[in-house]
Design a protein around this motif. Sequence first.
Motif, PDB file in Angstrom:
ATOM      1  N   LEU A 102       0.841  -1.190   0.000  1.00  0.00           N
ATOM      2  CA  LEU A 102       0.000   0.000   0.000  1.00  0.00           C
ATOM      3  C   LEU A 102       0.880   1.244   0.000  1.00  0.00           C
ATOM      4  CD1 LEU A 102      -2.877   1.269   0.388  1.00  0.00           C
ATOM      5  CD2 LEU A 102      -2.459   1.106   2.856  1.00  0.00           C
ATOM      6  N   LEU A 103       0.443   2.286  -0.712  1.00  0.00           N
ATOM      7  CA  LEU A 103       1.113   3.579  -0.646  1.00  0.00           C
ATOM      8  C   LEU A 103       0.298   4.497   0.251  1.00  0.00           C
ATOM      9  CD1 LEU A 103       2.096   3.971  -4.397  1.00  0.00           C
ATOM     10  CD2 LEU A 103       3.657   3.630  -2.470  1.00  0.00           C
ATOM     11  N   VAL A 104       0.969   5.101   1.225  1.00  0.00           N
ATOM     12  CA  VAL A 104       0.300   5.948   2.210  1.00  0.00           C
ATOM     13  C   VAL A 104       0.743   7.393   2.023  1.00  0.00           C
ATOM     14  CG1 VAL A 104       0.014   6.420   4.680  1.00  0.00           C
ATOM     15  CG2 VAL A 104       0.089   4.055   3.856  1.00  0.00           C
ATOM     16  N   LYS A 105      -0.213   8.300   2.019  1.00  0.00           N
ATOM     17  CA  LYS A 105       0.047   9.743   1.941  1.00  0.00           C
ATOM     18  C   LYS A 105      -0.026  10.289   3.365  1.00  0.00           C
ATOM     19  CE  LYS A 105       0.035  13.763  -0.491  1.00  0.00           C
ATOM     20  NZ  LYS A 105       1.259  14.270  -1.162  1.00  0.00           N
TER      21      LYS A 105
ATOM     22  N   ARG B 154      -7.931   0.180  15.063  1.00  0.00           N
ATOM     23  CA  ARG B 154      -6.785  -0.021  15.952  1.00  0.00           C
ATOM     24  C   ARG B 154      -5.721  -0.902  15.288  1.00  0.00           C
ATOM     25  NH1 ARG B 154      -8.282   1.116  21.568  1.00  0.00           N
ATOM     26  NH2 ARG B 154      -6.800  -0.453  22.315  1.00  0.00           N
ATOM     27  N   ALA B 155      -6.162  -1.908  14.557  1.00  0.00           N
ATOM     28  CA  ALA B 155      -5.210  -2.758  13.848  1.00  0.00           C
ATOM     29  C   ALA B 155      -4.437  -1.957  12.808  1.00  0.00           C
ATOM     30  CB  ALA B 155      -5.933  -3.930  13.190  1.00  0.00           C
ATOM     31  N   ALA B 156      -5.116  -1.034  12.145  1.00  0.00           N
ATOM     32  CA  ALA B 156      -4.446  -0.200  11.151  1.00  0.00           C
ATOM     33  C   ALA B 156      -3.455   0.758  11.809  1.00  0.00           C
ATOM     34  CB  ALA B 156      -5.481   0.582  10.344  1.00  0.00           C
ATOM     35  N   MET B 157      -3.808   1.292  12.968  1.00  0.00           N
ATOM     36  CA  MET B 157      -2.857   2.140  13.700  1.00  0.00           C
ATOM     37  C   MET B 157      -1.582   1.362  14.020  1.00  0.00           C
ATOM     38  SD  MET B 157      -5.437   4.085  16.367  1.00  0.00           S
ATOM     39  CE  MET B 157      -4.092   4.921  17.251  1.00  0.00           C
ATOM     40  N   ARG B 158      -1.745   0.117  14.486  1.00  0.00           N
ATOM     41  CA  ARG B 158      -0.582  -0.720  14.797  1.00  0.00           C
ATOM     42  C   ARG B 158       0.234  -1.009  13.542  1.00  0.00           C
ATOM     43  NH1 ARG B 158      -4.437  -3.371  18.094  1.00  0.00           N
ATOM     44  NH2 ARG B 158      -4.699  -5.075  16.589  1.00  0.00           N
ATOM     45  N   HIS B 159      -0.460  -1.325  12.468  1.00  0.00           N
ATOM     46  CA  HIS B 159       0.231  -1.658  11.215  1.00  0.00           C
ATOM     47  C   HIS B 159       1.036  -0.463  10.702  1.00  0.00           C
ATOM     48  CE1 HIS B 159       0.916  -3.708   7.406  1.00  0.00           C
ATOM     49  NE2 HIS B 159       0.515  -2.616   6.769  1.00  0.00           N
TER      50      HIS B 159
ATOM     51  N   THR C 227      -6.366   3.187   5.683  1.00  0.00           N
ATOM     52  CA  THR C 227      -5.523   1.997   5.739  1.00  0.00           C
ATOM     53  C   THR C 227      -6.317   0.808   6.273  1.00  0.00           C
ATOM     54  OG1 THR C 227      -3.537   3.334   6.046  1.00  0.00           O
ATOM     55  CG2 THR C 227      -3.416   1.033   6.738  1.00  0.00           C
ATOM     56  N   ALA C 228      -7.170   1.050   7.255  1.00  0.00           N
ATOM     57  CA  ALA C 228      -8.003  -0.027   7.804  1.00  0.00           C
ATOM     58  C   ALA C 228      -8.891  -0.645   6.736  1.00  0.00           C
ATOM     59  CB  ALA C 228      -8.854   0.508   8.953  1.00  0.00           C
ATOM     60  N   ALA C 229      -9.425   0.190   5.846  1.00  0.00           N
ATOM     61  CA  ALA C 229     -10.280  -0.331   4.780  1.00  0.00           C
ATOM     62  C   ALA C 229      -9.501  -1.237   3.848  1.00  0.00           C
ATOM     63  CB  ALA C 229     -10.908   0.820   4.005  1.00  0.00           C
ATOM     64  N   ARG C 230      -8.262  -0.883   3.562  1.00  0.00           N
ATOM     65  CA  ARG C 230      -7.435  -1.730   2.689  1.00  0.00           C
ATOM     66  C   ARG C 230      -7.080  -3.046   3.392  1.00  0.00           C
ATOM     67  NH1 ARG C 230      -4.102  -1.428  -1.845  1.00  0.00           N
ATOM     68  NH2 ARG C 230      -3.037  -3.443  -2.030  1.00  0.00           N
ATOM     69  N   LEU C 231      -6.654  -2.970   4.655  1.00  0.00           N
ATOM     70  CA  LEU C 231      -6.251  -4.172   5.380  1.00  0.00           C
ATOM     71  C   LEU C 231      -7.407  -5.144   5.561  1.00  0.00           C
ATOM     72  CD1 LEU C 231      -3.969  -2.622   8.167  1.00  0.00           C
ATOM     73  CD2 LEU C 231      -3.246  -3.766   6.054  1.00  0.00           C
ATOM     74  N   SER C 232      -8.615  -4.627   5.647  1.00  0.00           N
ATOM     75  CA  SER C 232      -9.781  -5.483   5.868  1.00  0.00           C
ATOM     76  C   SER C 232     -10.463  -5.902   4.567  1.00  0.00           C
ATOM     77  CB  SER C 232     -10.788  -4.773   6.785  1.00  0.00           C
ATOM     78  OG  SER C 232     -11.172  -3.516   6.241  1.00  0.00           O
ATOM     79  N   GLY C 233      -9.851  -5.587   3.438  1.00  0.00           N
ATOM     80  CA  GLY C 233     -10.365  -6.051   2.152  1.00  0.00           C
ATOM     81  C   GLY C 233     -11.609  -5.343   1.664  1.00  0.00           C
ATOM     82  N   LYS C 234     -11.802  -4.082   2.052  1.00  0.00           N
ATOM     83  CA  LYS C 234     -13.024  -3.365   1.695  1.00  0.00           C
ATOM     84  C   LYS C 234     -12.848  -2.378   0.545  1.00  0.00           C
ATOM     85  CE  LYS C 234     -14.774  -3.947   6.371  1.00  0.00           C
ATOM     86  NZ  LYS C 234     -15.197  -3.309   7.650  1.00  0.00           N
ATOM     87  N   LEU C 235     -11.646  -2.335  -0.037  1.00  0.00           N
ATOM     88  CA  LEU C 235     -11.390  -1.450  -1.166  1.00  0.00           C
ATOM     89  C   LEU C 235     -11.328  -2.243  -2.460  1.00  0.00           C
ATOM     90  CD1 LEU C 235      -8.582   0.884   0.266  1.00  0.00           C
ATOM     91  CD2 LEU C 235     -11.047   1.287   0.209  1.00  0.00           C
TER      92      LEU C 235
ATOM     93  N   VAL D 151      -4.936   7.833   2.238  1.00  0.00           N
ATOM     94  CA  VAL D 151      -4.590   9.099   2.873  1.00  0.00           C
ATOM     95  C   VAL D 151      -4.595   8.919   4.386  1.00  0.00           C
ATOM     96  CG1 VAL D 151      -5.245  11.512   3.204  1.00  0.00           C
ATOM     97  CG2 VAL D 151      -5.513  10.443   0.951  1.00  0.00           C
ATOM     98  N   LEU D 152      -3.448   9.151   5.006  1.00  0.00           N
ATOM     99  CA  LEU D 152      -3.325   9.177   6.462  1.00  0.00           C
ATOM    100  C   LEU D 152      -3.530  10.635   6.856  1.00  0.00           C
ATOM    101  CD1 LEU D 152      -0.324   7.666   8.520  1.00  0.00           C
ATOM    102  CD2 LEU D 152      -1.826   9.491   9.304  1.00  0.00           C
ATOM    103  N   SER D 153      -4.720  10.954   7.323  1.00  0.00           N
ATOM    104  CA  SER D 153      -5.110  12.358   7.434  1.00  0.00           C
ATOM    105  C   SER D 153      -4.502  13.090   8.618  1.00  0.00           C
ATOM    106  CB  SER D 153      -6.638  12.467   7.494  1.00  0.00           C
ATOM    107  OG  SER D 153      -7.152  11.664   8.545  1.00  0.00           O
ATOM    108  N   GLY D 154      -4.119  12.377   9.692  1.00  0.00           N
ATOM    109  CA  GLY D 154      -3.560  13.073  10.844  1.00  0.00           C
ATOM    110  C   GLY D 154      -2.898  12.136  11.836  1.00  0.00           C
ATOM    111  N   GLY D 155      -1.973  12.688  12.595  1.00  0.00           N
ATOM    112  CA  GLY D 155      -1.240  11.897  13.577  1.00  0.00           C
ATOM    113  C   GLY D 155      -1.287  12.464  14.980  1.00  0.00           C
ATOM    114  N   ASN D 156      -2.297  13.287  15.280  1.00  0.00           N
ATOM    115  CA  ASN D 156      -2.402  13.902  16.602  1.00  0.00           C
ATOM    116  C   ASN D 156      -3.135  12.965  17.563  1.00  0.00           C
ATOM    117  OD1 ASN D 156      -1.107  16.414  15.938  1.00  0.00           O
ATOM    118  ND2 ASN D 156      -2.940  16.947  14.771  1.00  0.00           N
TER     119      ASN D 156
END
Length: 309
Positions: free
Chosen positions: A31-34, A250-255, A272-280, A288-293
């Motif tokens: 996966l490519l993450v922005k 939460r699994a996507a945060m860990r990944h 990312t969670a949608a991709r990991l769970s096969g929903k895309l 898009v990783l929209s924020g890290g706060n």
Amino acid sequence: MELVTVEDIRAAAGRIEPVVVRTPLVPVGDLLVKPESLQRVGSFKIRGAYHAVARLRPAGVVTHSSGNHGQALAYAAATFGVPCVVVVPEGTPRVKTDAIRRHGAELVVVPPDRRLAAAAEVAAGRGLTLVPPYDHPDVIAGQGTIGLEILADLPDVEVVAVPVSGGGLVSGIAAAVKALRPRAAVIGVEPELAADAAESLAAGRLITWEPARTFRTSADGLRAELSELTFAHLRAHVDAVVTVTEDEIRAAMRHLATAGRLVAEPSGAVATAARLSGKLPRGLTVAVLSGGNVDPALLREVLQTADQE
């Protein structure tokens, strides 16, 4: 209703260039993450907030926010030397409220169902310009610059997955992507516990969820409802909205943390969670990783869970 165009987005890119980090596409597995978490305020919100202030040049601003837009508007206001008031709902993570104050804004805390009305009252009572977190064409155009960057870096992208809350981010990105690569699928992602956008698209009309429902999700940045303006953008440009569970978030945060060395708040991890769970859909995908706060205690809890598995 007039929608934001790719020409609007290109103009926004020029205005925000002095302050916005040109975030890369980071490979995390296949996966490519922005990672908009790399912005100086920790989220994509700097794009829309700074663009609105740069274009409007107000004497002072006010907004309502779940935290990230408030930080971004406070930063933009400080840059232009104008006062800023940010209305946040009770329960906003301290990592976000502390940052709002650090950028020099006045913080007003209200019950969740009072945030919009309170911001309007401050605007009227103090003569400040209301810059909403998503329901404004200048904000949408600023967020859309992410779409321009994705296409510049990956012209043959096939799927772009974007978090959905009030809809400003996905509206802007979708407007850019569909104008320049209409074959690419733009997929919105939201928590199952705040799935008003998915329900609205399915029904063909705007449906809102009360705060008592949306505040069940840990993704505090994705609890807002769509506006008429953002819903019109979704209907015109977004292929689908899918939902993810709290465990999948939460699994996507860990990944992202362990495989990509990227810090994501729950809201930022949903694509990312949608991709990991096969929903895309299948295909060359950017999430898009929209924020890290993220609240440090929550991040520690999520990572400790990984250690125990």
